[in-house]
Write a protein that holds these residues in place. Structure first.
Motif, PDB file in Angstrom:
ATOM      1  N   UNK A  38       0.802  -1.186   0.053  1.00 17.20           N
ATOM      2  CA  UNK A  38       0.030  -0.122   0.000  1.00 17.20           C
ATOM      3  C   UNK A  38       0.763   1.188  -0.150  1.00 17.20           C
ATOM      4  N   UNK A  39       2.164   1.239   0.162  1.00 19.37           N
ATOM      5  CA  UNK A  39       2.973   2.226   0.447  1.00 19.37           C
ATOM      6  C   UNK A  39       2.814   3.043   1.692  1.00 19.37           C
ATOM      7  N   UNK A  40       2.110   2.565   2.702  1.00 20.71           N
ATOM      8  CA  UNK A  40       2.118   3.343   3.893  1.00 20.71           C
ATOM      9  C   UNK A  40       3.568   3.325   4.679  1.00 20.71           C
ATOM     10  N   UNK A  41       3.634   4.192   5.336  1.00 24.65           N
ATOM     11  CA  UNK A  41       4.983   4.178   6.123  1.00 24.65           C
ATOM     12  C   UNK A  41       4.851   3.954   7.488  1.00 24.65           C
ATOM     13  N   UNK A  42       5.337   2.978   7.956  1.00 24.05           N
ATOM     14  CA  UNK A  42       5.241   2.149   9.093  1.00 24.05           C
ATOM     15  C   UNK A  42       6.489   2.677  10.176  1.00 24.05           C
ATOM     16  N   UNK A  43       6.105   3.393  11.273  1.00 28.38           N
ATOM     17  CA  UNK A  43       7.021   4.129  12.303  1.00 28.38           C
ATOM     18  C   UNK A  43       6.928   3.188  13.524  1.00 28.38           C
ATOM     19  N   UNK A  44       7.692   2.212  13.662  1.00 30.44           N
ATOM     20  CA  UNK A  44       7.792   1.528  14.972  1.00 30.44           C
ATOM     21  C   UNK A  44       8.969   1.541  15.957  1.00 30.44           C
ATOM     22  N   UNK A  45       8.951   1.060  17.180  1.00 30.71           N
ATOM     23  CA  UNK A  45       9.933   1.113  17.808  1.00 30.71           C
ATOM     24  C   UNK A  45       9.717  -0.024  18.609  1.00 30.71           C
ATOM     25  N   UNK A  46      11.142  -0.256  19.415  1.00 34.36           N
ATOM     26  CA  UNK A  46      11.217  -1.665  20.259  1.00 34.36           C
ATOM     27  C   UNK A  46      10.981  -1.142  21.739  1.00 34.36           C
ATOM     28  N   UNK A  47      10.514  -1.859  22.413  1.00 34.47           N
ATOM     29  CA  UNK A  47      10.072  -1.676  23.783  1.00 34.47           C
ATOM     30  C   UNK A  47      11.293  -1.640  24.883  1.00 34.47           C
ATOM     31  N   UNK A  48      11.323  -1.004  25.727  1.00 36.51           N
ATOM     32  CA  UNK A  48      12.397  -1.028  26.845  1.00 36.51           C
ATOM     33  C   UNK A  48      11.734  -1.556  28.157  1.00 36.51           C
ATOM     34  N   UNK A  49      12.395  -1.975  29.129  1.00 37.79           N
ATOM     35  CA  UNK A  49      11.832  -2.577  30.348  1.00 37.79           C
ATOM     36  C   UNK A  49      11.962  -1.617  31.446  1.00 37.79           C
ATOM     37  N   UNK A  50      11.735  -0.168  31.234  1.00 36.52           N
ATOM     38  CA  UNK A  50      11.795   0.754  32.141  1.00 36.52           C
ATOM     39  C   UNK A  50      11.016   0.492  33.059  1.00 36.52           C
ATOM     40  N   UNK A  51      11.619   0.516  34.436  1.00 37.71           N
ATOM     41  CA  UNK A  51      10.477   0.138  35.573  1.00 37.71           C
ATOM     42  C   UNK A  51       9.497   1.043  35.859  1.00 37.71           C
ATOM     43  N   UNK A  52       8.311   0.455  36.095  1.00 38.71           N
ATOM     44  CA  UNK A  52       7.189   1.300  36.452  1.00 38.71           C
ATOM     45  C   UNK A  52       6.365   1.667  35.223  1.00 38.71           C
ATOM     46  N   UNK A  53       6.710   1.609  34.008  1.00 36.16           N
ATOM     47  CA  UNK A  53       5.973   1.716  32.957  1.00 36.16           C
ATOM     48  C   UNK A  53       6.419   0.934  31.533  1.00 36.16           C
ATOM     49  N   UNK A  54       6.710  -0.209  31.521  1.00 39.27           N
ATOM     50  CA  UNK A  54       7.335  -1.127  30.581  1.00 39.27           C
ATOM     51  C   UNK A  54       6.660  -1.022  29.329  1.00 39.27           C
ATOM     52  N   UNK A  55       7.424  -0.598  28.222  1.00 40.64           N
ATOM     53  CA  UNK A  55       6.758  -0.498  26.888  1.00 40.64           C
ATOM     54  C   UNK A  55       5.921   0.723  26.581  1.00 40.64           C
ATOM     55  N   UNK A  56       5.794   1.651  27.570  1.00 40.23           N
ATOM     56  CA  UNK A  56       5.253   2.917  27.338  1.00 40.23           C
ATOM     57  C   UNK A  56       6.123   3.864  26.549  1.00 40.23           C
ATOM     58  N   UNK A  57       5.773   4.413  25.567  1.00 37.89           N
ATOM     59  CA  UNK A  57       6.732   5.425  24.878  1.00 37.89           C
ATOM     60  C   UNK A  57       5.999   6.478  24.234  1.00 37.89           C
ATOM     61  N   UNK A 112       3.630  -5.752  27.373  1.00 38.16           N
ATOM     62  CA  UNK A 112       4.470  -6.028  28.580  1.00 38.16           C
ATOM     63  C   UNK A 112       3.496  -6.118  29.660  1.00 38.16           C
ATOM     64  N   UNK A 113       2.010  -5.861  29.512  1.00 35.23           N
ATOM     65  CA  UNK A 113       1.137  -6.083  30.597  1.00 35.23           C
ATOM     66  C   UNK A 113       0.861  -4.761  31.012  1.00 35.23           C
ATOM     67  N   UNK A 114       1.381  -3.479  30.639  1.00 31.55           N
ATOM     68  CA  UNK A 114       1.147  -2.340  31.296  1.00 31.55           C
ATOM     69  C   UNK A 114       0.055  -1.703  30.672  1.00 31.55           C
ATOM     70  N   UNK A 115      -0.719  -0.880  31.574  1.00 30.03           N
ATOM     71  CA  UNK A 115      -2.036  -0.149  31.306  1.00 30.03           C
ATOM     72  C   UNK A 115      -1.648   1.259  31.573  1.00 30.03           C
ATOM     73  N   UNK A 116      -1.966   2.070  30.441  1.00 25.57           N
ATOM     74  CA  UNK A 116      -1.818   3.461  30.437  1.00 25.57           C
ATOM     75  C   UNK A 116      -2.992   4.201  29.861  1.00 25.57           C
ATOM     76  N   UNK A 117      -3.338   5.592  30.410  1.00 26.86           N
ATOM     77  CA  UNK A 117      -4.256   6.360  30.059  1.00 26.86           C
ATOM     78  C   UNK A 117      -4.220   6.973  28.762  1.00 26.86           C
ATOM     79  N   UNK A 118      -5.209   6.601  27.687  1.00 27.65           N
ATOM     80  CA  UNK A 118      -5.051   7.011  26.369  1.00 27.65           C
ATOM     81  C   UNK A 118      -5.502   8.335  26.252  1.00 27.65           C
ATOM     82  N   UNK A 119      -5.964   9.070  27.178  1.00 29.41           N
ATOM     83  CA  UNK A 119      -6.823  10.372  26.526  1.00 29.41           C
ATOM     84  C   UNK A 119      -6.164  11.323  26.122  1.00 29.41           C
TER      85      UNK A 119
END
Length: 455
Positions: free
Chosen positions: A178-197, A220-227
């Motif tokens: 489709x030609x879409x650009x996919x901007x992705x990243x790898x998660x880290x294990x930052x304590x308190x909010x793993x995978x939250x970027x 990684x199981x972390x729940x964040x506020x999406x608002x």
């Protein structure tokens, strides 16, 4: 289906018709390293039917099934208790043999079941409208990205580091066409909010962005506020797509729709559908009503017949591949009907209170398990808020630890080294899922085995 072997002349005629030089050419898109270069090792080359059954049975007995051991594997596919009544109901003849309800006059039962399914998904996700299911969670995620492109007329999708890498891989594969650009990243294990970027996502949204895709809870199981993320997306006229692989979580946490997500997709396997070696599963898809004409898949609608009686039909079907073909919103032209029915039956049996109780039970058991496992020497809990899945950081690589646990009869989770083989500190990460099926004895056995392995 009968087995009808073709002779060499038949095969050559078929290849000539489609313009392929040989059978191998049909697999050109399959990477070389993924192709077999000979017979499957361990299978008899020539044997009687009974001998083959015996050989296959012996191979099957080497598996350690989810119900035969303490089982803590999740990462997008979860073991929940499915009432026996679910299987009984979906195997009724009027459901089991029903496929595509193109003729509403003879498919009222199937159409009503799909209508009820849509209603449940829309309420669960906090959205105004839902379709009658997709193939699975990963393809639903891609279809949401494609839909965002149609809505915004932009071609860059920003994927959160907390999105499951298999979902990322599907998006990258489809974007090649489709030609879409996919901007992705790898998660880290930052304590308190793993995978939250969130900071990365905020900074990356621009005038070319069609959507931001986040997983909730993340891989990684972390729940964040999406608002706030939703507000940032809307400032730039982009869409927020939320991916929910564990629908049971929404019995306890806020729905993405409540936090202003534009499209919510996910995997419905947790409710009504067993693990089944990876499929078939059922993709869930919901969105705001103003975007409904760009939504892929089919919708069952409620109406009245000529006599004024309640009835059901397929509506907005002109978006589908079987109607518009090359102009359709999606090449998906069917829905995972039987799995969607199983999801709906299970949801109906639970009811709203039952779902909330089930979610609370999952969370309580996960908290107790996380607390116990984090007390094992060499094990650290890195999560902040979580539902029924959390990440542990070990002092050594997790994959050999998991193999040693399996040798001791415990299926301990998913290694981040398996999901992210490039390393960079993630190889010591271990994602553990706990559901209502895990007993206290399971947790005790897990902790004891882990202490032994980590010693």
């Amino acid at each position: 289906m009968r087995y009808l072997p073709l002779n060499p002349a038949d095969r050559q005629a078929m290849l000539a018709t489609i313009g392929a030089p040989d059978i191998d050419a049909l697999f050109a898109d399959v990477p070389e390293e993924a192709r077999l270069d000979g017979p499957i090792e361990g299978l008899p080359g020539h044997a009687s039917e009974m001998a083959v059954e015996r050989a296959m049975g012996a191979m099957a007995r080497k598996n350690l099934s989810a119900g035969d051991a303490p089982f803590f594997i999740g990462c997008g596919a979860y073991r929940h208790h499915i009432p026996a009544s679910v299987d009984h109901l979906i195997q009724r003849g009027e459901f089991l043999t029903s496929y595509t309800p193109y003729q509403p006059e003879i498919a009222q039962g199937t159409l009503q079941a799909l209508f009820e399914f849509q209603t449940q998904v829309a309420r669960l996700y906090g959205c105004e409208v839902a379709n009658a299911s997709m193939y699975d969670g990963s393809t639903a995620c891609w279809e949401a990205i494609a839909m965002a492109r149609r809505v915004t007329r932009r071609g860059k999708a920003i994927l959160s580091a907390g999105l499951h890498p298999h979902y990322v891989s599907v998006a990258q594969t489809m974007a090649r066409f489709t030609g879409d650009v996919i901007d992705s990243a790898l998660p880290d294990l930052t304590e308190g909010a793993p995978g939250d970027d969130s900071a990365r996502l905020f900074a990356a949204i621009d005038e070319d962005t069609s959507c931001v895709v986040v997983q909730y809870p993340n891989v990684l199981g972390h729940i964040g506020d999406l608002s706030e993320l939703a507000a940032r997306c809307h400032e730039k006229k982009a869409l927020l797509i939320a991916v929910v692989p564990e629908p049971v979580a929404l019995g306890l946490i806020r729905s993405p729709g409540e936090m202003d997500a534009d499209i919510v997709v996910g995997e419905g396997q947790s409710l009504g559908v067993g693990l089944n070696f990876g499929g078939p599963y059922v993709g869930l898809f919901a969105c705001r009503e103003k975007h409904v004409r760009q939504m892929p898949g089919r919708i069952a609608g409620e109406t009245v017949d000529a006599a004024g009686k309640r009835g059901f039909v397929l509506t907005l079907s002109t978006r589908e591949q079987h109607i518009r073909r090359e102009k359709a919103t999606s090449n998906i032209c069917t829905n995972a009907g039987l799995c969607a029915l199983a999801f709906s039956v299970h949801m109906t049996l639970l009811g709203e209170k039952g779902l909330r109780d089930l979610a609370a039970l999952n969370h309580a058991k996960a908290v107790r398990a996380a607390t116990r496992l984090a007390n094992v020497p060499g094990v650290e809990l890195v999560n902040g808020p979580f539902f029924n899945e959390f990440t542990l950081r070990l002092t050594e690589e997790a994959r050999p630890v998991l193999r040693a646990l399996a040798d001791r009869g415990v299926l301990g989770g998913v290694s981040l080294g398996r999901l992210y083989p490039d390393g960079d500190g993630r190889e010591n990460g271990l994602v553990v899922a706990v559901t209502e099926t895990n007993t206290q004895d399971d947790v005790v056995a897990y902790a004891a085995a882990l202490e032994e392995v980590m010693a």
